[in-house]
Design an enzyme around this catalytic site. Sequence first.
Site, PDB file in Angstrom:
ATOM      1  N   SER A  30       6.642   1.630   0.114  1.00  0.00           N
ATOM      2  CA  SER A  30       6.607   1.227  -1.408  1.00  0.00           C
ATOM      3  C   SER A  30       6.960   1.928  -2.148  1.00  0.00           C
ATOM      4  O   SER A  30       7.518   1.330  -3.252  1.00  0.00           O
ATOM      5  CB  SER A  30       4.979   1.604  -1.639  1.00  0.00           C
ATOM      6  OG  SER A  30       4.845   2.866  -1.422  1.00  0.00           O
ATOM      7  N   PRO A  47       0.973  -1.173   0.004  1.00  0.00           N
ATOM      8  CA  PRO A  47      -0.130   0.058  -0.018  1.00  0.00           C
ATOM      9  C   PRO A  47       0.795   1.164  -0.078  1.00  0.00           C
ATOM     10  O   PRO A  47       1.815   1.312   0.575  1.00  0.00           O
ATOM     11  CB  PRO A  47      -0.898   0.008   1.316  1.00  0.00           C
ATOM     12  CG  PRO A  47      -0.710  -1.420   1.770  1.00  0.00           C
ATOM     13  CD  PRO A  47       0.535  -2.307   1.248  1.00  0.00           C
ATOM     14  N   GLY A  62       3.843   3.493   5.178  1.00  0.00           N
ATOM     15  CA  GLY A  62       4.717   3.255   6.344  1.00  0.00           C
ATOM     16  C   GLY A  62       5.373   1.753   6.016  1.00  0.00           C
ATOM     17  O   GLY A  62       6.292   1.370   6.618  1.00  0.00           O
ATOM     18  N   LEU A  63       5.218   1.195   4.683  1.00  0.00           N
ATOM     19  CA  LEU A  63       5.696   0.007   4.360  1.00  0.00           C
ATOM     20  C   LEU A  63       6.761   0.036   3.190  1.00  0.00           C
ATOM     21  O   LEU A  63       7.216  -0.986   2.668  1.00  0.00           O
ATOM     22  CB  LEU A  63       4.348  -1.017   3.989  1.00  0.00           C
ATOM     23  CG  LEU A  63       3.361  -1.503   5.004  1.00  0.00           C
ATOM     24  CD1 LEU A  63       2.273  -2.212   4.410  1.00  0.00           C
ATOM     25  CD2 LEU A  63       4.173  -2.251   5.933  1.00  0.00           C
ATOM     26  N   ASP A  67      14.678   3.481   4.408  1.00  0.00           N
ATOM     27  CA  ASP A  67      13.740   2.539   3.540  1.00  0.00           C
ATOM     28  C   ASP A  67      14.632   1.852   2.641  1.00  0.00           C
ATOM     29  O   ASP A  67      14.487   0.675   2.358  1.00  0.00           O
ATOM     30  CB  ASP A  67      12.538   3.420   3.062  1.00  0.00           C
ATOM     31  CG  ASP A  67      11.543   3.810   4.050  1.00  0.00           C
ATOM     32  OD1 ASP A  67      11.723   3.506   5.427  1.00  0.00           O
ATOM     33  OD2 ASP A  67      10.497   3.888   3.560  1.00  0.00           O
TER      34      ASP A  67
HETATM   35  O1  PMV Z   1       6.732   6.357   6.316  1.00  0.00           O
HETATM   36  P1  PMV Z   1       7.718   5.520   6.228  1.00  0.00           P
HETATM   37  O2  PMV Z   1       7.927   4.100   6.474  1.00  0.00           O
HETATM   38  O3  PMV Z   1       8.534   5.664   4.995  1.00  0.00           O
HETATM   39  O4  PMV Z   1       9.117   5.902   7.096  1.00  0.00           O
HETATM   40  C1  PMV Z   1       9.657   7.102   7.338  1.00  0.00           C
HETATM   41  C2  PMV Z   1      10.313   7.298   8.592  1.00  0.00           C
HETATM   42  C3  PMV Z   1      10.793   8.475   9.076  1.00  0.00           C
HETATM   43  O5  PMV Z   1      11.917   8.312   9.887  1.00  0.00           O
HETATM   44  C4  PMV Z   1       9.578   9.238   9.473  1.00  0.00           C
HETATM   45  C5  PMV Z   1      11.457   9.406   8.084  1.00  0.00           C
HETATM   46  C6  PMV Z   1      12.667   8.875   7.577  1.00  0.00           C
HETATM   47  O6  PMV Z   1      13.213   9.293   6.218  1.00  0.00           O
HETATM   48  O7  PMV Z   1      13.491   8.006   8.200  1.00  0.00           O
END
Ligand code: PMV
Length: 327
Positions: free
Chosen positions: A122, A115, A119-120, A166
């Site tokens: 993508s 999705p 936060g996964l 990520d």
């Molecule tokens: O929303 P996501 O899973 O792409 O994670 C973002 C993680 C943060 O720490 C909020 C931002 C980052 O670039 O590390």
Amino acid sequence: MKASAPGKIILFGEHAVVYGRPALAVPVAQVHADAEVSDSSRAGIWINAPDIDLHAELNSLPSDHPLAAIIREFFPHPVSSPLCPSPNPSTSLRASFGRGDRGEGVEIKISSTIPVASGLGSGAAVSVALIRALSSFLHNPLSDEQISSMAFEIEKLHHGTPSGIDNTVITYARPVFFVKGQPIEIFKVGKPFTIMIADTGISAPTREAVGDVRKLWEADKEKWEKAFDEIGGIAKEARRRIENGEWELIGKLMNQNHELLKGMTVSSPELDRLVDAARSAGALGAKMSGGGRGGNMIALVNAVKAGIAADACISSGAKRVIITQIH
Ligand code: PMV
């Protein structure tokens, strides 16, 4: 040539990681992005990404389009196309792979079960799958380090100031202890454990949450540096516990991390509701995961009772749940 990349979750340390504190992230193989690159009789470089309703020739896409930016790294001298019959060679960070001058068409298919904006990971997973597929297609496979750093450049187009967590966890597809700007550390999981992931169904751009945290930090650096230190301490302790096989003890750390994220204004009523539902259904701990304001939460569960926590989250509004083993 096909390639795939997994989704990911951040177990500990989101947001504080942007300010140099450590974070832990793990791959989630149940969801993935896939890319396939093949020869085509049709002139031009055609991108077919039905999930985002994109069917276009490369030259019709703007230069800051994340998919186009990746593809142009591999085809700096575009093949002739109906849209651009005599292409101007573009400059590129990367040497030409010597294929784009040959004039055949190329078909690129991209799909993802991850999705978006939840936060996964993508965006990073699509980048990694596409970079891998393109480099293999051009008989020039890149190292994980090269793939991750290229995907990081693309993350900047998505997020502005990403930490790099990520692209790192998704490229290496292993649990990582991540500190911005430092060499990647893969950590061992002493004893496998189970995480239930529940999706609020609300897509929330990470860029906004990260921007809002920056405003808080700018207004009171002393206060927020202390909060980031606490989160960093939690992430370090969690790594130790996981490596020692004491995974039951990370539930409490997840709850502490969630409170700190709430204080940072990046949780949301929907996330808090799912966190409470999972805890009431017997989870050993729960927290939001990723940028926040929507997207997913995670809960530490006993493998045999995972279904109970998942049902409780569905009853409390979760749009989907994933149960995954971390090992
Ligand atoms: O929303 P996501 O899973 O792409 O994670 C973002 C993680 C943060 O720490 C909020 C931002 C980052 O670039 O590390």
